[in-house]
Enzyme design. Structure first.
Site, PDB file in Angstrom:
ATOM      1  N   SER A  89       0.835  -1.102   0.012  1.00  0.00           N
ATOM      2  CA  SER A  89       0.082   0.019   0.023  1.00  0.00           C
ATOM      3  C   SER A  89       0.850   1.342  -0.027  1.00  0.00           C
ATOM      4  O   SER A  89       1.460   1.460   1.136  1.00  0.00           O
ATOM      5  CB  SER A  89      -0.861  -0.032   1.048  1.00  0.00           C
ATOM      6  OG  SER A  89      -1.363   1.322   1.339  1.00  0.00           O
ATOM      7  N   HIS A 113      -1.219  -1.026  -4.094  1.00  0.00           N
ATOM      8  CA  HIS A 113      -2.616  -0.840  -3.668  1.00  0.00           C
ATOM      9  C   HIS A 113      -2.548   0.856  -3.562  1.00  0.00           C
ATOM     10  O   HIS A 113      -1.640   1.264  -2.569  1.00  0.00           O
ATOM     11  CB  HIS A 113      -2.696  -1.559  -2.492  1.00  0.00           C
ATOM     12  CG  HIS A 113      -3.962  -1.597  -1.741  1.00  0.00           C
ATOM     13  ND1 HIS A 113      -5.130  -2.085  -2.333  1.00  0.00           N
ATOM     14  CD2 HIS A 113      -4.334  -0.781  -0.775  1.00  0.00           C
ATOM     15  CE1 HIS A 113      -6.192  -2.007  -1.546  1.00  0.00           C
ATOM     16  NE2 HIS A 113      -5.704  -1.003  -0.600  1.00  0.00           N
ATOM     17  N   ASP A 136      -4.772   3.713  -1.928  1.00  0.00           N
ATOM     18  CA  ASP A 136      -5.755   3.897  -0.744  1.00  0.00           C
ATOM     19  C   ASP A 136      -6.212   5.348  -0.832  1.00  0.00           C
ATOM     20  O   ASP A 136      -5.379   6.222  -0.701  1.00  0.00           O
ATOM     21  CB  ASP A 136      -5.099   3.865   0.562  1.00  0.00           C
ATOM     22  CG  ASP A 136      -5.065   2.260   0.986  1.00  0.00           C
ATOM     23  OD1 ASP A 136      -6.254   1.561   0.673  1.00  0.00           O
ATOM     24  OD2 ASP A 136      -4.126   1.910   1.571  1.00  0.00           O
ATOM     25  N   MET A 162      -8.759   8.306   0.484  1.00  0.00           N
ATOM     26  CA  MET A 162      -9.520   8.567   1.550  1.00  0.00           C
ATOM     27  C   MET A 162     -10.228   9.941   1.459  1.00  0.00           C
ATOM     28  O   MET A 162      -9.420  10.797   1.164  1.00  0.00           O
ATOM     29  CB  MET A 162      -8.876   8.494   2.909  1.00  0.00           C
ATOM     30  CG  MET A 162      -8.165   7.014   2.892  1.00  0.00           C
ATOM     31  SD  MET A 162      -7.251   7.027   4.562  1.00  0.00           S
ATOM     32  CE  MET A 162      -6.651   5.497   4.341  1.00  0.00           C
ATOM     33  N   HIS A 184      -8.283   1.615  -3.901  1.00  0.00           N
ATOM     34  CA  HIS A 184      -9.228   1.290  -3.103  1.00  0.00           C
ATOM     35  C   HIS A 184      -9.838   2.563  -2.525  1.00  0.00           C
ATOM     36  O   HIS A 184      -9.253   3.259  -1.738  1.00  0.00           O
ATOM     37  CB  HIS A 184      -8.525   0.630  -1.853  1.00  0.00           C
ATOM     38  CG  HIS A 184      -9.314   0.310  -0.682  1.00  0.00           C
ATOM     39  ND1 HIS A 184      -8.833   0.025   0.639  1.00  0.00           N
ATOM     40  CD2 HIS A 184     -10.499   0.389  -0.646  1.00  0.00           C
ATOM     41  CE1 HIS A 184      -9.722  -0.119   1.595  1.00  0.00           C
ATOM     42  NE2 HIS A 184     -10.925  -0.001   0.878  1.00  0.00           N
ATOM     43  N   MET A 193     -12.175   4.810  -0.486  1.00  0.00           N
ATOM     44  CA  MET A 193     -12.789   4.778   1.033  1.00  0.00           C
ATOM     45  C   MET A 193     -13.209   6.165   0.801  1.00  0.00           C
ATOM     46  O   MET A 193     -13.145   7.289   1.410  1.00  0.00           O
ATOM     47  CB  MET A 193     -11.672   4.620   2.001  1.00  0.00           C
ATOM     48  CG  MET A 193     -11.155   3.226   2.110  1.00  0.00           C
ATOM     49  SD  MET A 193      -9.574   3.356   3.172  1.00  0.00           S
ATOM     50  CE  MET A 193      -8.610   3.516   1.657  1.00  0.00           C
ATOM     51  N   MET A 231     -11.734  -5.899   4.627  1.00  0.00           N
ATOM     52  CA  MET A 231     -10.892  -5.261   5.604  1.00  0.00           C
ATOM     53  C   MET A 231     -10.665  -5.853   6.739  1.00  0.00           C
ATOM     54  O   MET A 231     -11.549  -6.520   7.319  1.00  0.00           O
ATOM     55  CB  MET A 231     -11.654  -3.984   5.780  1.00  0.00           C
ATOM     56  CG  MET A 231     -11.754  -2.597   4.879  1.00  0.00           C
ATOM     57  SD  MET A 231     -10.288  -2.313   4.121  1.00  0.00           S
ATOM     58  CE  MET A 231      -9.205  -1.528   5.298  1.00  0.00           C
ATOM     59  N   GLY A 269      -9.086   3.705   7.026  1.00  0.00           N
ATOM     60  CA  GLY A 269      -8.715   4.696   7.490  1.00  0.00           C
ATOM     61  C   GLY A 269      -7.763   5.266   7.924  1.00  0.00           C
ATOM     62  O   GLY A 269      -6.919   6.334   7.554  1.00  0.00           O
ATOM     63  N   PHE A 270      -6.770   4.282   8.201  1.00  0.00           N
ATOM     64  CA  PHE A 270      -5.338   4.519   8.803  1.00  0.00           C
ATOM     65  C   PHE A 270      -4.538   3.155   8.581  1.00  0.00           C
ATOM     66  O   PHE A 270      -5.132   2.016   8.555  1.00  0.00           O
ATOM     67  CB  PHE A 270      -5.382   4.576  10.193  1.00  0.00           C
ATOM     68  CG  PHE A 270      -5.842   6.040  10.478  1.00  0.00           C
ATOM     69  CD1 PHE A 270      -5.399   7.316  10.419  1.00  0.00           C
ATOM     70  CD2 PHE A 270      -7.331   5.955  10.814  1.00  0.00           C
ATOM     71  CE1 PHE A 270      -6.304   8.283  10.865  1.00  0.00           C
ATOM     72  CE2 PHE A 270      -8.275   6.969  11.135  1.00  0.00           C
ATOM     73  CZ  PHE A 270      -7.606   8.198  11.274  1.00  0.00           C
ATOM     74  N   GLY A 271      -3.418   3.421   8.227  1.00  0.00           N
ATOM     75  CA  GLY A 271      -2.209   2.208   8.055  1.00  0.00           C
ATOM     76  C   GLY A 271      -1.957   2.019   9.471  1.00  0.00           C
ATOM     77  O   GLY A 271      -2.003   2.839  10.332  1.00  0.00           O
ATOM     78  N   GLY A 272      -1.044   0.815   9.916  1.00  0.00           N
ATOM     79  CA  GLY A 272      -0.466   0.623  10.922  1.00  0.00           C
ATOM     80  C   GLY A 272      -1.386   0.072  11.867  1.00  0.00           C
ATOM     81  O   GLY A 272      -1.030   0.149  12.977  1.00  0.00           O
ATOM     82  N   ASP A 285      -6.835  -6.549   3.661  1.00  0.00           N
ATOM     83  CA  ASP A 285      -6.342  -5.290   3.674  1.00  0.00           C
ATOM     84  C   ASP A 285      -6.267  -4.837   5.213  1.00  0.00           C
ATOM     85  O   ASP A 285      -7.451  -4.758   5.766  1.00  0.00           O
ATOM     86  CB  ASP A 285      -6.976  -4.337   2.774  1.00  0.00           C
ATOM     87  CG  ASP A 285      -6.441  -2.883   2.840  1.00  0.00           C
ATOM     88  OD1 ASP A 285      -5.318  -2.733   3.539  1.00  0.00           O
ATOM     89  OD2 ASP A 285      -6.843  -2.162   2.125  1.00  0.00           O
ATOM     90  N   GLY A 286      -5.087  -4.687   5.779  1.00  0.00           N
ATOM     91  CA  GLY A 286      -4.989  -4.041   7.046  1.00  0.00           C
ATOM     92  C   GLY A 286      -4.405  -5.137   7.820  1.00  0.00           C
ATOM     93  O   GLY A 286      -4.873  -6.259   8.197  1.00  0.00           O
ATOM     94  N   GLY A 287      -3.338  -4.566   8.636  1.00  0.00           N
ATOM     95  CA  GLY A 287      -2.382  -5.524   9.677  1.00  0.00           C
ATOM     96  C   GLY A 287      -1.804  -6.630   9.234  1.00  0.00           C
ATOM     97  O   GLY A 287      -1.649  -7.640  10.026  1.00  0.00           O
ATOM     98  N   GLY A 332       0.858  -2.421   3.998  1.00  0.00           N
ATOM     99  CA  GLY A 332       1.488  -0.939   3.978  1.00  0.00           C
ATOM    100  C   GLY A 332       2.542  -0.996   5.032  1.00  0.00           C
ATOM    101  O   GLY A 332       3.832  -0.928   4.609  1.00  0.00           O
ATOM    102  N   SER A 333       2.474  -0.798   6.052  1.00  0.00           N
ATOM    103  CA  SER A 333       3.729  -0.616   7.348  1.00  0.00           C
ATOM    104  C   SER A 333       4.646  -1.814   7.364  1.00  0.00           C
ATOM    105  O   SER A 333       5.769  -1.624   7.267  1.00  0.00           O
ATOM    106  CB  SER A 333       3.186  -0.386   8.457  1.00  0.00           C
ATOM    107  OG  SER A 333       2.015  -1.063   8.780  1.00  0.00           O
TER     108      SER A 333
HETATM  109  C1  DX5 Z   1      -6.465   1.352   5.465  1.00  0.00           C
HETATM  110  C2  DX5 Z   1      -5.869   0.984   4.032  1.00  0.00           C
HETATM  111  C3  DX5 Z   1      -4.668  -0.155   4.027  1.00  0.00           C
HETATM  112  C4  DX5 Z   1      -3.555   0.399   4.811  1.00  0.00           C
HETATM  113  C5  DX5 Z   1      -3.074  -0.891   5.202  1.00  0.00           C
HETATM  114  O1  DX5 Z   1      -7.718   2.043   5.584  1.00  0.00           O
HETATM  115  O2  DX5 Z   1      -7.139   0.388   3.374  1.00  0.00           O
HETATM  116  O3  DX5 Z   1      -4.637  -0.353   2.771  1.00  0.00           O
HETATM  117  O4  DX5 Z   1      -2.735   1.201   4.022  1.00  0.00           O
HETATM  118  O5  DX5 Z   1      -2.015  -0.459   6.221  1.00  0.00           O
HETATM  119  P1  DX5 Z   1      -1.306  -1.509   7.203  1.00  0.00           P
HETATM  120  O6  DX5 Z   1      -0.637  -2.727   6.231  1.00  0.00           O
HETATM  121  O7  DX5 Z   1      -0.188  -0.836   7.689  1.00  0.00           O
HETATM  122  O8  DX5 Z   1      -2.120  -2.044   8.060  1.00  0.00           O
HETATM  123 ZN    ZN Z   2      -6.689  -0.411   1.191  1.00  0.00          ZN
END
Ligand code: DX5
Ligand code: ZN
Length: 214
Positions: free
Chosen positions: A7, A32, A34, A36, A65, A67, A136, A141-144, A174-176, A196-197
């Site tokens: 991401s 990917h 994102d 928002m 993606h 959002m 999801m 909304g947020f990475g990490g 997607d996420g974590g 992402g992270s």
């Molecule tokens: C969250 C995004 C994800 C995000 C994932 O709203 O849709 O794509 O970037 O980030 P990580 O991999 O750090 O959870």
């Molecule tokens: Zn995403």
């Protein structure tokens, strides 16, 4: 399928071109993207202007993606900006079908997404109408954020439905996602993992991608 989609949300935007070139060199399958809007989710990322350098410098398919509220207003512009696939949230719209048609009309692949609080069975009527579903595994909304373990059951459920119906619909998570849980996610039936992270936040992103793929 075992695909990895880093991401770009976690990339260094001051050095975006270098980060994209790293993705090009790596075993990553897609990038990917994102988007928002600060309304559907309590955060704002970026929009059309960043599609330009991503399309220019990234050789991997752009997996967009959205959002956002009112995706029907913007999906075609993302297609025109070079998206390889465009996804939006089922819970953001009244009827996803006409919006899927807008994307298909552009010859672009479709994805329907749900947040963790949306019943996974709501995706079933659309499994034969989309190229991919995105579950999801954190709230959009947020990475990490930390992976929500209940996602595992949902992956197995949707995988079984897709197989039972004899469809080729892809399952994206997607996420974590990280190097520690990727294998388990693929084993449960995921086809595409967004990270992402776990990619951009590590010393050796290319190695992290390799580890997640095997
Ligand atoms: C969250 C995004 C994800 C995000 C994932 O709203 O849709 O794509 O970037 O980030 P990580 O991999 O750090 O959870
Ligand atoms: Zn995403």
């Amino acid at each position: 399928m075992k695909l990895i989609a880093p991401s770009v949300l976690s990339a260094d935007f001051g050095n975006l071109r270098q980060d994209l070139e790293m993705i090009n060199r790596s075993d990553a399958d897609w990038l990917h993207v994102d988007v928002m809007d600060g309304v559907f989710v309590p955060n704002i990322s970026f929009g059309f202007p960043l599609m330009v350098p991503m399309k220019k410098y990234c050789t991997k398919p752009l997996d967009v993606h959205l959002m956002i509220v009112h995706p029907e207003k913007y999906v075609e512009r993302f297609c025109d900006a070079g998206a390889w696939s465009v996804g939006f949230h089922l819970e953001a719209v009244e009827d996803p079908l006409p919006i899927l048609d807008l994307i298909k009309g552009k010859g672009v692949r479709t994805c329907l997404t749900i947040n963790p609080d949306i019943d996974v069975t709501r995706l079933v009527p659309y499994l034969d109408k989309v190229d991919m579903v995105l579950l999801m595994s954190v709230f959009a909304g947020f990475g990490g954020q930390k992976f929500i373990p209940e996602t595992m059951t949902k992956i197995r459920f949707i995988r079984e439905e897709i197989d039972r119906l004899g469809l080729g619909t892809l399952v994206e998570i997607d996420g974590g996602v990280n190097t520690a849980n990727a294998a388990e996610l693929f084993a449960a039936g995921a086809d595409v993992l967004v990270a992402g992270s776990a990619v951009f936040g590590t010393e050796d992103p290319e190695e992290a991608i390799r580890v997640m793929k095997r």
